[in-house]
Design a protein around this motif. Structure first.
Motif, PDB file in Angstrom:
ATOM      1  N   ALA A  39     -32.079  35.084  16.868  1.00  0.00           N
ATOM      2  CA  ALA A  39     -32.260  34.853  16.093  1.00  0.00           C
ATOM      3  C   ALA A  39     -33.901  34.091  16.042  1.00  0.00           C
ATOM      4  O   ALA A  39     -35.224  33.868  15.498  1.00  0.00           O
ATOM      5  CB  ALA A  39     -31.724  34.398  14.910  1.00  0.00           C
ATOM      6  N   SER A  40     -33.151  32.498  17.249  1.00  0.00           N
ATOM      7  CA  SER A  40     -34.580  31.164  16.987  1.00  0.00           C
ATOM      8  C   SER A  40     -36.048  32.229  18.080  1.00  0.00           C
ATOM      9  O   SER A  40     -37.016  31.799  17.686  1.00  0.00           O
ATOM     10  CB  SER A  40     -34.115  30.542  18.381  1.00  0.00           C
ATOM     11  OG  SER A  40     -34.848  29.670  18.432  1.00  0.00           O
ATOM     12  N   GLN A  44     -39.953  32.648  16.409  1.00  0.00           N
ATOM     13  CA  GLN A  44     -40.949  31.818  17.222  1.00  0.00           C
ATOM     14  C   GLN A  44     -41.813  32.484  16.778  1.00  0.00           C
ATOM     15  O   GLN A  44     -43.022  32.732  16.954  1.00  0.00           O
ATOM     16  CB  GLN A  44     -40.519  31.118  18.535  1.00  0.00           C
ATOM     17  CG  GLN A  44     -38.884  29.795  18.080  1.00  0.00           C
ATOM     18  CD  GLN A  44     -39.244  29.224  19.896  1.00  0.00           C
ATOM     19  OE1 GLN A  44     -39.379  30.235  21.166  1.00  0.00           O
ATOM     20  NE2 GLN A  44     -38.601  28.256  19.913  1.00  0.00           N
ATOM     21  N   ALA A  45     -41.486  34.155  17.664  1.00  0.00           N
ATOM     22  CA  ALA A  45     -42.489  35.121  17.592  1.00  0.00           C
ATOM     23  C   ALA A  45     -43.186  35.490  16.593  1.00  0.00           C
ATOM     24  O   ALA A  45     -44.183  35.503  16.528  1.00  0.00           O
ATOM     25  CB  ALA A  45     -42.152  36.573  17.927  1.00  0.00           C
ATOM     26  N   VAL A  49     -47.229  34.571  15.218  1.00  0.00           N
ATOM     27  CA  VAL A  49     -47.911  35.948  14.665  1.00  0.00           C
ATOM     28  C   VAL A  49     -49.111  35.185  13.495  1.00  0.00           C
ATOM     29  O   VAL A  49     -49.790  35.430  13.142  1.00  0.00           O
ATOM     30  CB  VAL A  49     -46.953  37.162  14.365  1.00  0.00           C
ATOM     31  CG1 VAL A  49     -47.714  37.876  13.939  1.00  0.00           C
ATOM     32  CG2 VAL A  49     -47.160  37.560  15.713  1.00  0.00           C
ATOM     33  N   MET A  50     -48.440  34.034  12.132  1.00  0.00           N
ATOM     34  CA  MET A  50     -48.206  33.387  11.291  1.00  0.00           C
ATOM     35  C   MET A  50     -49.163  33.009  11.666  1.00  0.00           C
ATOM     36  O   MET A  50     -50.237  32.790  10.709  1.00  0.00           O
ATOM     37  CB  MET A  50     -46.623  33.578  10.578  1.00  0.00           C
ATOM     38  CG  MET A  50     -46.351  34.991  10.383  1.00  0.00           C
ATOM     39  SD  MET A  50     -47.452  36.091   8.962  1.00  0.00           S
ATOM     40  CE  MET A  50     -48.253  35.351   7.589  1.00  0.00           C
ATOM     41  N   ASN A  51     -49.463  31.875  12.994  1.00  0.00           N
ATOM     42  CA  ASN A  51     -49.966  30.990  12.926  1.00  0.00           C
ATOM     43  C   ASN A  51     -51.699  31.761  13.340  1.00  0.00           C
ATOM     44  O   ASN A  51     -52.548  31.351  12.652  1.00  0.00           O
ATOM     45  CB  ASN A  51     -49.663  30.252  14.093  1.00  0.00           C
ATOM     46  CG  ASN A  51     -49.417  29.420  13.813  1.00  0.00           C
ATOM     47  OD1 ASN A  51     -48.254  28.636  12.386  1.00  0.00           O
ATOM     48  ND2 ASN A  51     -48.206  29.064  14.273  1.00  0.00           N
ATOM     49  N   VAL A 168     -43.279  40.836  15.662  1.00  0.00           N
ATOM     50  CA  VAL A 168     -43.608  41.117  17.379  1.00  0.00           C
ATOM     51  C   VAL A 168     -42.738  42.818  17.612  1.00  0.00           C
ATOM     52  O   VAL A 168     -41.199  42.513  17.165  1.00  0.00           O
ATOM     53  CB  VAL A 168     -43.180  40.417  18.422  1.00  0.00           C
ATOM     54  CG1 VAL A 168     -43.308  40.887  19.411  1.00  0.00           C
ATOM     55  CG2 VAL A 168     -44.151  39.178  17.468  1.00  0.00           C
ATOM     56  N   GLU A 169     -43.375  43.784  17.552  1.00  0.00           N
ATOM     57  CA  GLU A 169     -41.963  45.037  18.392  1.00  0.00           C
ATOM     58  C   GLU A 169     -41.197  44.879  18.871  1.00  0.00           C
ATOM     59  O   GLU A 169     -40.054  45.531  19.146  1.00  0.00           O
ATOM     60  CB  GLU A 169     -43.059  46.111  17.998  1.00  0.00           C
ATOM     61  CG  GLU A 169     -43.787  46.773  17.418  1.00  0.00           C
ATOM     62  CD  GLU A 169     -42.815  47.358  15.848  1.00  0.00           C
ATOM     63  OE1 GLU A 169     -41.960  47.672  16.222  1.00  0.00           O
ATOM     64  OE2 GLU A 169     -42.972  47.010  15.204  1.00  0.00           O
ATOM     65  N   LYS A 170     -41.551  44.041  20.103  1.00  0.00           N
ATOM     66  CA  LYS A 170     -40.586  43.484  21.296  1.00  0.00           C
ATOM     67  C   LYS A 170     -38.771  43.629  20.709  1.00  0.00           C
ATOM     68  O   LYS A 170     -38.313  43.331  21.067  1.00  0.00           O
ATOM     69  CB  LYS A 170     -41.030  42.864  22.005  1.00  0.00           C
ATOM     70  CG  LYS A 170     -41.750  43.873  22.940  1.00  0.00           C
ATOM     71  CD  LYS A 170     -42.227  42.940  24.314  1.00  0.00           C
ATOM     72  CE  LYS A 170     -42.855  41.582  24.088  1.00  0.00           C
ATOM     73  NZ  LYS A 170     -43.543  40.839  24.760  1.00  0.00           N
ATOM     74  N   VAL A 171     -39.379  42.587  19.537  1.00  0.00           N
ATOM     75  CA  VAL A 171     -38.017  41.358  19.641  1.00  0.00           C
ATOM     76  C   VAL A 171     -37.438  42.474  17.505  1.00  0.00           C
ATOM     77  O   VAL A 171     -36.373  41.600  17.647  1.00  0.00           O
ATOM     78  CB  VAL A 171     -38.265  39.905  19.116  1.00  0.00           C
ATOM     79  CG1 VAL A 171     -38.293  39.930  20.208  1.00  0.00           C
ATOM     80  CG2 VAL A 171     -39.494  39.363  18.440  1.00  0.00           C
TER      81      VAL A 171
END
Length: 190
Positions: A39-40, A44-45, A49-51, A168-171
């Motif tokens: 979850a962390s 972070q991902a 992206v939002m930044n 992010v698709e990976k996570v």
């Protein structure tokens, strides 16, 4: 006395039960810890992206506040001021310190519905580059502009409305967003 010493230890069955209970508690605890770590990582991902999106929109708004001669839409000469109350996907304007008579120094922001990204050009549209990361999918962007006529009683104002998804698709983390930003020209429109 020897008999009392022999009866003080644990039996094999008691040891097996204690080890089994300890193992169950450790498995449950490690599963919860792994879920927290996952979850962390997702948070972070998504924050990264939002930044990126916030930085892109803040840069657009800051440039528009200092700009002048706003032209909304792809119709006509982009050096001529043009309102668009109904909204459009492109805005061109003269940046701070630019020459209003030269079309090649205008800054242009636009939304590409095929790539689903926001783009910027600082040379009148000749060369453009993406402002948003590939992890940000812009589903719709509208630019509303009012007060572009010089000398009217309305200070030029630009409203950006952006809708899309980020993640992010990976996570496997995706979130939707609807952002609205407003920029009012700093130079008096007299």
């Amino acid at each position: 006395m020897n008999r009392a010493k022999i009866k003080r230890g644990f039996s094999l069955i008691e040891m097996m039960v204690a080890v089994a209970l300890f193992s169950i508690v450790m498995i449950v605890s490690s599963t919860a810890l792994l879920a927290l770590v996952d979850a962390s990582r997702k948070a972070q991902a998504l924050q990264s992206v939002m930044n990126n999106l916030n930085t892109a929109l803040d840069g657009m708004v800051r440039a528009m506040r200092m700009g002048a001669t706003f032209h909304c839409g792809n119709i006509g000469d982009r050096t001529t001021p043009r309102d668009c109350v109904a909204g459009d996907t492109l805005i061109a304007f003269e940046p701070f310190g630019g020459d209003a008579d030269v079309a090649g120094d205008q800054w242009i922001y636009w939304y590409d519905s095929t790539a689903k990204r926001l783009y910027k050009s600082e040379d009148g549209g000749t060369n453009g580059y993406a402002l948003t990361a590939p992890e940000i999918q812009i589903d719709d962007m509208k630019v509303y502009v009012v007060g572009t006529t010089v000398g009217d009683t309305i200070q030029p104002k630009v409203v950006l409305s952006v809708r899309g998804t980020a993640g992010v698709e990976k996570v496997k983390t995706r979130t939707t967003f609807n952002i609205q930003a407003t920029a009012v020209q700093r130079v008096l429109d007299i």
